[in-house]
Design a protein around this motif. Structure first.
Motif, PDB file in Angstrom:
ATOM      1  N   ASP A 281       0.827  -1.215   0.000  1.00  0.00           N
ATOM      2  CA  ASP A 281       0.000   0.000   0.000  1.00  0.00           C
ATOM      3  C   ASP A 281       0.857   1.259   0.000  1.00  0.00           C
ATOM      4  O   ASP A 281       0.422   2.310  -0.491  1.00  0.00           O
ATOM      5  N   PHE A 282       2.062   1.160   0.552  1.00  0.00           N
ATOM      6  CA  PHE A 282       2.866   2.350   0.786  1.00  0.00           C
ATOM      7  C   PHE A 282       3.975   2.539  -0.240  1.00  0.00           C
ATOM      8  O   PHE A 282       4.746   3.498  -0.148  1.00  0.00           O
ATOM      9  N   ASP A 283       4.042   1.626  -1.219  1.00  0.00           N
ATOM     10  CA  ASP A 283       5.051   1.770  -2.266  1.00  0.00           C
ATOM     11  C   ASP A 283       4.958   3.110  -3.001  1.00  0.00           C
ATOM     12  O   ASP A 283       5.995   3.685  -3.363  1.00  0.00           O
ATOM     13  N   PRO A 284       3.734   3.642  -3.274  1.00  0.00           N
ATOM     14  CA  PRO A 284       3.689   4.946  -3.953  1.00  0.00           C
ATOM     15  C   PRO A 284       4.431   6.041  -3.192  1.00  0.00           C
ATOM     16  O   PRO A 284       5.019   6.940  -3.815  1.00  0.00           O
ATOM     17  N   LEU A 285       4.413   5.979  -1.870  1.00  0.00           N
ATOM     18  CA  LEU A 285       5.119   7.010  -1.102  1.00  0.00           C
ATOM     19  C   LEU A 285       6.623   6.915  -1.306  1.00  0.00           C
ATOM     20  O   LEU A 285       7.335   7.929  -1.287  1.00  0.00           O
ATOM     21  N   LYS A 286       7.130   5.678  -1.501  1.00  0.00           N
ATOM     22  CA  LYS A 286       8.573   5.504  -1.715  1.00  0.00           C
ATOM     23  C   LYS A 286       9.019   6.163  -3.008  1.00  0.00           C
ATOM     24  O   LYS A 286      10.201   6.490  -3.164  1.00  0.00           O
ATOM     25  N   ARG A 287       8.103   6.320  -3.962  1.00  0.00           N
ATOM     26  CA  ARG A 287       8.470   6.840  -5.279  1.00  0.00           C
ATOM     27  C   ARG A 287       8.441   8.365  -5.344  1.00  0.00           C
ATOM     28  O   ARG A 287       8.701   8.936  -6.393  1.00  0.00           O
ATOM     29  N   ILE A 288       8.102   9.010  -4.252  1.00  0.00           N
ATOM     30  CA  ILE A 288       8.003  10.461  -4.249  1.00  0.00           C
ATOM     31  C   ILE A 288       9.335  11.056  -3.805  1.00  0.00           C
ATOM     32  O   ILE A 288       9.783  10.823  -2.674  1.00  0.00           O
ATOM     33  N   PRO A 289      10.004  11.795  -4.678  1.00  0.00           N
ATOM     34  CA  PRO A 289      11.290  12.393  -4.307  1.00  0.00           C
ATOM     35  C   PRO A 289      11.149  13.266  -3.066  1.00  0.00           C
ATOM     36  O   PRO A 289      10.207  14.046  -2.922  1.00  0.00           O
ATOM     37  N   GLY A 290      12.094  13.105  -2.152  1.00  0.00           N
ATOM     38  CA  GLY A 290      12.110  13.913  -0.948  1.00  0.00           C
ATOM     39  C   GLY A 290      11.499  13.236   0.256  1.00  0.00           C
ATOM     40  O   GLY A 290      11.718  13.668   1.386  1.00  0.00           O
ATOM     41  N   ILE A 291      10.711  12.153   0.043  1.00  0.00           N
ATOM     42  CA  ILE A 291      10.105  11.444   1.162  1.00  0.00           C
ATOM     43  C   ILE A 291      10.960  10.247   1.533  1.00  0.00           C
ATOM     44  O   ILE A 291      11.396   9.490   0.665  1.00  0.00           O
ATOM     45  N   GLU A 292      11.192  10.077   2.811  1.00  0.00           N
ATOM     46  CA  GLU A 292      11.903   8.905   3.319  1.00  0.00           C
ATOM     47  C   GLU A 292      10.885   8.026   4.037  1.00  0.00           C
ATOM     48  O   GLU A 292      10.388   8.380   5.111  1.00  0.00           O
ATOM     49  N   LEU A 293      10.541   6.904   3.417  1.00  0.00           N
ATOM     50  CA  LEU A 293       9.607   5.956   4.025  1.00  0.00           C
ATOM     51  C   LEU A 293      10.406   4.914   4.789  1.00  0.00           C
ATOM     52  O   LEU A 293      11.283   4.266   4.226  1.00  0.00           O
ATOM     53  N   GLN A 294      10.089   4.730   6.066  1.00  0.00           N
ATOM     54  CA  GLN A 294      10.896   3.858   6.903  1.00  0.00           C
ATOM     55  C   GLN A 294       9.991   2.938   7.719  1.00  0.00           C
ATOM     56  O   GLN A 294       9.055   3.390   8.382  1.00  0.00           O
ATOM     57  N   TYR A 295      10.254   1.618   7.644  1.00  0.00           N
ATOM     58  CA  TYR A 295       9.553   0.656   8.479  1.00  0.00           C
ATOM     59  C   TYR A 295      10.255   0.599   9.825  1.00  0.00           C
ATOM     60  O   TYR A 295      11.489   0.499   9.889  1.00  0.00           O
ATOM     61  N   VAL A 296       9.478   0.672  10.896  1.00  0.00           N
ATOM     62  CA  VAL A 296      10.054   0.692  12.234  1.00  0.00           C
ATOM     63  C   VAL A 296       9.426  -0.419  13.063  1.00  0.00           C
ATOM     64  O   VAL A 296       8.216  -0.649  13.011  1.00  0.00           O
ATOM     65  N   GLU A 297      10.252  -1.111  13.812  1.00  0.00           N
ATOM     66  CA  GLU A 297       9.799  -2.255  14.593  1.00  0.00           C
ATOM     67  C   GLU A 297       9.995  -2.048  16.087  1.00  0.00           C
ATOM     68  O   GLU A 297       9.129  -2.385  16.893  1.00  0.00           O
ATOM     69  N   GLN A 298      11.126  -1.488  16.473  1.00  0.00           N
ATOM     70  CA  GLN A 298      11.420  -1.288  17.886  1.00  0.00           C
ATOM     71  C   GLN A 298      10.851   0.049  18.355  1.00  0.00           C
ATOM     72  O   GLN A 298      11.017   1.070  17.679  1.00  0.00           O
ATOM     73  N   PRO A 299      10.160   0.082  19.503  1.00  0.00           N
ATOM     74  CA  PRO A 299       9.652   1.355  20.032  1.00  0.00           C
ATOM     75  C   PRO A 299      10.768   2.374  20.191  1.00  0.00           C
ATOM     76  O   PRO A 299      11.889   2.035  20.572  1.00  0.00           O
ATOM     77  N   MET A 300      10.437   3.620  19.904  1.00  0.00           N
ATOM     78  CA  MET A 300      11.453   4.659  19.887  1.00  0.00           C
ATOM     79  C   MET A 300      10.777   6.019  20.019  1.00  0.00           C
ATOM     80  O   MET A 300       9.547   6.133  19.984  1.00  0.00           O
ATOM     81  N   LYS A 301      11.581   7.066  20.174  1.00  0.00           N
ATOM     82  CA  LYS A 301      11.047   8.420  20.165  1.00  0.00           C
ATOM     83  C   LYS A 301      10.517   8.724  18.763  1.00  0.00           C
ATOM     84  O   LYS A 301      11.147   8.377  17.757  1.00  0.00           O
ATOM     85  N   LEU A 302       9.374   9.383  18.697  1.00  0.00           N
ATOM     86  CA  LEU A 302       8.685   9.567  17.421  1.00  0.00           C
ATOM     87  C   LEU A 302       8.671  11.006  16.932  1.00  0.00           C
ATOM     88  O   LEU A 302       8.061  11.292  15.899  1.00  0.00           O
ATOM     89  N   ASP A 303       9.365  11.904  17.634  1.00  0.00           N
ATOM     90  CA  ASP A 303       9.281  13.306  17.240  1.00  0.00           C
ATOM     91  C   ASP A 303      10.039  13.600  15.948  1.00  0.00           C
ATOM     92  O   ASP A 303       9.942  14.705  15.408  1.00  0.00           O
ATOM     93  N   GLY A 304      10.788  12.631  15.423  1.00  0.00           N
ATOM     94  CA  GLY A 304      11.487  12.851  14.156  1.00  0.00           C
ATOM     95  C   GLY A 304      10.688  12.448  12.939  1.00  0.00           C
ATOM     96  O   GLY A 304      11.187  12.522  11.818  1.00  0.00           O
ATOM     97  N   PHE A 305       9.426  12.019  13.116  1.00  0.00           N
ATOM     98  CA  PHE A 305       8.600  11.580  12.002  1.00  0.00           C
ATOM     99  C   PHE A 305       7.518  12.611  11.701  1.00  0.00           C
ATOM    100  O   PHE A 305       6.828  13.088  12.613  1.00  0.00           O
ATOM    101  N   ARG A 306       7.347  12.912  10.424  1.00  0.00           N
ATOM    102  CA  ARG A 306       6.272  13.804  10.024  1.00  0.00           C
ATOM    103  C   ARG A 306       4.917  13.113  10.169  1.00  0.00           C
ATOM    104  O   ARG A 306       3.908  13.753  10.464  1.00  0.00           O
ATOM    105  N   ALA A 307       4.857  11.799   9.932  1.00  0.00           N
ATOM    106  CA  ALA A 307       3.617  11.038  10.072  1.00  0.00           C
ATOM    107  C   ALA A 307       3.962   9.591  10.336  1.00  0.00           C
ATOM    108  O   ALA A 307       5.044   9.111   9.972  1.00  0.00           O
TER     109      ALA A 307
END
Length: 512
Positions: A281-307
């Motif tokens: 579902d999220f492959d289209p986002l990977k194709r947009i220049p300037g967006i970094e799509l990242q899968y995350v598994e371990q809980p972490m601070k989230l203030d570095g994510f736009r969404a």
């Protein structure tokens, strides 16, 4: 092979080619997609076929039936509509030892692995009949195997690899992945594990995912051909100038730890759930220049994510328990209530609600689970399974996606729908889907393929403050179609496709 047409005369069935592998994730699905586009561009009416697929990455046909996403991709590459006959048996894992069994597009049972093996003889007949229907409608059918074709403990009950290739009298192309190492052992070892009849059916090899100059592997090709007496059809280099949707979530297993920073203004995170489904579902986002799509598994601070995105799940309640057990639940609640942007798709939408109830035990033990409580909705899992191709509108943006879910989600008094539904499976309707809260920062929808339409993607990116990036992207159906062209060009540059074509040209005049 021949068949009788309705008038009683003998008519030739379409020939088949089988693409089998030395293991899982060696590139079989992508190679079949590339071959489908290559033959389609020659004017051949070609169709893909995989007798049995095990994946939680699925889609919906125009008839409203469910099938593996990989075969939908291959049908798109062949320039034809997907049909459940192309993937007659789909296993959707719900646990380490159990799966939902989908036959000809409809869920028929939840089964343990042991019980499923008792069903396989009947299912082989179902798959064979589906293949024959395809052979009656197309000029060529390209079969895909599953996992390794040389699992000696499973070969007696195999219904997708050599047994299906033998039924179709299909020459076999054996694919190995040189990137993972041990390519000589992969190919020679596979031949050593199978019987004489199967070895005879293997016409040659495709060596996939080579990094560097393929000419440097020329002596390796010579050694393989001398040892086996079989042809190496080519060495296919790794590609990075286009993307093809992956078949299964093995490609996103064990994601690298994310390292958010204040500079990561364009980073979007997808929570890597244990039972994640439809991650493409999220492959289209990977194709947009300037967006970094990242899968995350371990809980972490989230203030570095736009969404952040909560994806679909094949076991929603088990994944809610995982969110709570790992500490993700608290972090996501804090993120959503303190200004973050959260989107839930299908099972992710259900998790964002207050309760998910499973009174009949459709996904495990009967009971109910407390959700994240960020959307004023509650869900009851119940049959029958919803599988629809769905047209929708989000404001002035129109989209086409698909629904695959066993749940009904109800709004509570404060619930505000996200989307207007225009039609399901071609039937016009006046309905709504999804929910939104926290001034539009938290939203959920049942729609897979949500990002396929550029207008919908642009609206969502605007809602999270990244609207300026959307105009630069070509994605969705147009982007996938261009990728299939590039894949075909890639194979034409590195495979002896004339030799592959000759494997079937006597029985397929349009292939010559």
């Amino acid at each position: 092979m021949h068949r009788l047409d309705t008038g009683g005369s003998v008519k030739r069935s379409a020939p088949c080619i089988a693409v089998l592998g030395t293991g899982s994730d060696v590139g079989k699905s992508v190679l079949v997609a590339g071959l489908c586009r290559y033959f389609a561009d020659l004017g051949v009416r070609v169709a893909p076929f995989k007798a049995q697929n095990m994946s939680n990455n699925s889609g919906v046909t125009p008839e409203g039936l469910e099938m593996g996403r990989a075969q939908i991709v291959q049908a798109e590459a062949a320039r034809i509509a997907p049909h459940a006959d192309m993937n007659p048996i789909l296993l959707k894992p719900t646990s380490e030892i159990g799966a939902q069994v989908v036959v000809l597009g409809e869920a028929i049972a939840n089964s343990s692995a042991k019980t499923y093996h008792t069903m396989k003889e009947g299912l082989f007949q179902v798959a064979s009949e589906a293949l024959e229907r395809l052979r009656s409608r197309y000029d060529l059918v390209i079969l895909e195997g599953a996992g390794s074709c040389a699992e000696v403990n499973l070969m007696a009950t195999d219904i997708v690899n050599f047994r299906m290739a033998a039924y179709a009298d299909a020459p076999v192309l054996l694919v190995g992945d040189i990137h993972r190492g041990g390519i000589f052992a992969q190919l020679i070892g596979t031949l050593a594990c199978i019987g004489p009849a199967e070895r005879e059916r293997v016409t040659g090899f495709i060596i996939n995912r080579f990094r560097g100059d393929p000419e440097l592997f020329a002596d390796g090709v010579q050694w393989i051909e001398a040892q086996t007496g079989k042809k190496v059809y080519g060495v296919v280099p790794w590609f990075s100038h286009f993307d093809i949707e992956a078949e299964d979530s093995v490609v996103i297993e064990k994601p690298k730890p994310a390292v958010p920073s204040s500079a990561a203004d364009h980073r979007i995170g997808v929570i890597r759930l244990p039972h994640i489904s439809n991650f493409t579902d999220f492959d289209p986002l990977k194709r947009i220049p300037g967006i970094e799509l990242q899968y995350v598994e371990q809980p972490m601070k989230l203030d570095g994510f736009r969404a952040l995105i909560l994806p679909g799940s094949k076991n929603t309640r088990a994944d809610i328990a995982w969110l709570q057990r790992t500490g993700w639940a608290g972090r996501l609640i804090e993120y959503g209530t303190s200004g973050g942007h959260l989107l839930g798709i299908c099972g992710g939408y259900q998790m964002l609600g207050r309760v998910v109830a499973d009174p009949e035990g459709l996904e495990g033990s009967p009971g109910e689970s407390t959700g994240l409580g960020l959307l004023p909705v509650h869900t009851v899992l119940q049959a029958p399974k919803v599988t629809t191709r769905t047209e929708f509108r989000w404001g002035d943006a129109e989209g086409l996606g698909y629904e695959i879910h066993m749940g009904q989600t109800m709004h509570e008094s404060a619930g505000r729908p996200l989307l207007a539904i225009r039609s399901r499976n071609g039937v016009i309707c006046d309905d709504v889907d999804g929910c939104t809260a926290f001034e539009g920062r938290v939203m959920g929808t049942y729609l897979h393929g949500f990002f396929d339409m550029p207008a919908v993607t642009a609206r969502w990116l605007s809602s999270i403050g990244l609207g300026a990036l959307a105009a630069e992207a070509v994605h969705g159906p147009a982007g996938r179609d261009r990728a299939y062209d590039l894949l075909s060009e890639h194979l034409q540059a590195h495979l002896d496709l004339d030799a592959i074509r000759r494997l079937v040209e006597d029985a397929c005049p349009s292939c010559s």
